[in-house]
Design a protein around this motif. Structure first.
Motif, PDB file in Angstrom:
ATOM      1  N   VAL A 144      16.327  10.950  25.862  1.00 56.43           N
ATOM      2  CA  VAL A 144      16.083   9.957  26.918  1.00 56.43           C
ATOM      3  C   VAL A 144      16.168   8.551  26.332  1.00 56.43           C
ATOM      4  O   VAL A 144      16.772   7.652  26.933  1.00 56.43           O
ATOM      5  CB  VAL A 144      14.713  10.196  27.590  1.00 56.43           C
ATOM      6  CG1 VAL A 144      14.366   9.048  28.531  1.00 56.43           C
ATOM      7  CG2 VAL A 144      14.707  11.520  28.352  1.00 56.43           C
ATOM      8  N   LEU A 157      19.781  13.331  34.517  1.00 56.89           N
ATOM      9  CA  LEU A 157      19.238  14.377  33.647  1.00 56.89           C
ATOM     10  C   LEU A 157      19.526  15.745  34.253  1.00 56.89           C
ATOM     11  O   LEU A 157      19.039  16.060  35.343  1.00 56.89           O
ATOM     12  CB  LEU A 157      17.726  14.196  33.465  1.00 56.89           C
ATOM     13  CG  LEU A 157      17.259  12.842  32.910  1.00 56.89           C
ATOM     14  CD1 LEU A 157      15.735  12.773  32.904  1.00 56.89           C
ATOM     15  CD2 LEU A 157      17.810  12.615  31.513  1.00 56.89           C
ATOM     16  N   PRO A 160      16.437  18.794  32.506  1.00 58.10           N
ATOM     17  CA  PRO A 160      15.745  18.143  31.379  1.00 58.10           C
ATOM     18  C   PRO A 160      14.529  18.910  30.874  1.00 58.10           C
ATOM     19  O   PRO A 160      14.059  18.648  29.764  1.00 58.10           O
ATOM     20  CB  PRO A 160      15.323  16.796  31.965  1.00 58.10           C
ATOM     21  CG  PRO A 160      15.145  17.069  33.423  1.00 58.10           C
ATOM     22  CD  PRO A 160      16.222  18.068  33.770  1.00 58.10           C
ATOM     23  N   VAL A 189      17.717  13.902  38.834  1.00 58.50           N
ATOM     24  CA  VAL A 189      17.357  15.038  37.987  1.00 58.50           C
ATOM     25  C   VAL A 189      17.688  16.347  38.686  1.00 58.50           C
ATOM     26  O   VAL A 189      17.392  16.536  39.866  1.00 58.50           O
ATOM     27  CB  VAL A 189      15.855  14.975  37.587  1.00 58.50           C
ATOM     28  CG1 VAL A 189      14.964  14.907  38.809  1.00 58.50           C
ATOM     29  CG2 VAL A 189      15.465  16.144  36.711  1.00 58.50           C
TER      30      VAL A 189
END
Length: 306
Positions: A144, A157, A160, A189
């Motif tokens: 990150v 992401l 993640p 995400v």
């Protein structure tokens, strides 16, 4: 109203005669954690790979802060930080030297910025240690930090939380919250952990067979529908059910936890009053909120997340 940080416009991906992504349209607002959900093979990773230039777009476009991925890729991609699958690091180098190495490939990253992202992800005490000594959660945090070095407007992401323990997942969730609230960065995400997405995201998009099913805020999605399942903990379950025979819309039924009814908000108090009038001792009332997984399975016809 502010322009969305990410605009997916009639995005289509065909491979041979098969359409993988079919005219997908999604706007991602600024300063939010935006979840990307779908069953196995829905097209989540394909869409993300097109966003970052790892796969060619067949039709449509993707705009990052107004710049087109298809027409002005270099300008658009400078506004993106991404971890697709696992962050790749040189394990024989320290975390700090990994960041230095990456910074040399991106114009304008200063020494001050490197230390800033190290503080932001909480690696100050371990940044000089070799990456091979890092836990999976620490490597994710270093990834990150690497993705944030050039001050992107959008952080992408893909899965993640893969391999992270519950403490690592919570740490990552806290960092993403800080990024959006304090740094103004938007986060997209993708994850198969629906319980975590429910806690992490402000809004989610659900896709199925390459098409958009729904975009909703987590709050609206979880509050959708007038009826809620409510459990009443009572001393006399048979008596409780009997006391509601003239209230069939409550759909009263027995369970291990007690009396379960399907009720509107105002009806909860009415049922409690009926039970007490019937001489039923009432020890507790619990509203059983549906989970994001419940909502997801309902929207996708029971297909599991991928």
């Amino acid at each position: 109203m502010a322009k969305p940080i990410l605009q997916i416009l009639n995005l289509t991906k065909r491979i041979g005669n098969k359409t993988i992504i079919d005219k997908l349209n999604i706007d991602v607002p600024r300063g939010e954690i935006f979840g990307f959900l779908g069953p196995n093979g829905a097209g989540k990773t394909t869409t993300i790979r097109m966003m970052v230039g790892l796969m060619r777009i067949t039709d449509g476009d993707i705009l990052i802060d107004g710049d087109s991925i298809t027409r002005n890729f270099n300008k658009a991609i400078l506004k993106v930080g991404a971890i697709v699958e696992n962050p790749e690091m040189y394990k024989y180098l320290s975390g700090y030297k990994n960041l230095i190495h990456f910074a040399r490939m991106v114009p304008g990253v200063t020494e001050e910025r490197i230390h800033e992202v190290i503080r932001l992800v909480g690696l100050e005490n371990r940044i000089q240690d070799k990456v091979r000594t890092y836990s999976l959660g620490m490597r994710q945090r270093l990834g990150v930090a690497q993705a944030l070095l050039h001050k992107p407007s959008l952080l992408i992401l893909d899965e993640p939380t893969n391999g992270l323990d519950p403490a690592g997942i919570r740490e990552l969730r806290d960092y993403l919250y800080t990024l959006t609230r304090e740094e103004g960065i938007s986060v997209l995400v993708s994850s198969h952990l629906l319980s975590e997405m429910e806690l992490m995201c402000d809004r989610v998009a659900i896709i199925q067979n390459g098409k958009l099913v729904e975009v909703q805020s987590i709050k609206d999605l979880m509050n959708e529908g007038l009826l809620s399942s409510v459990t009443f903990e009572v001393d006399n379950l048979d008596g409780a059910v009997q006391s509601l025979t003239d209230f069939p819309e409550a759909q009263a039924m027995r369970s291990e936890e007690g009396l379960v009814c399907w009720l509107e908000r105002e009806q909860i108090a009415l049922v409690a009053e009926r039970l007490m009038r019937a001489g039923i001792k009432l020890y507790g009332i619990k509203k059983n909120s549906p989970t994001l997984e419940d909502k997801f399975l309902k929207m996708t016809g029971g297909e599991s997340i991928g």
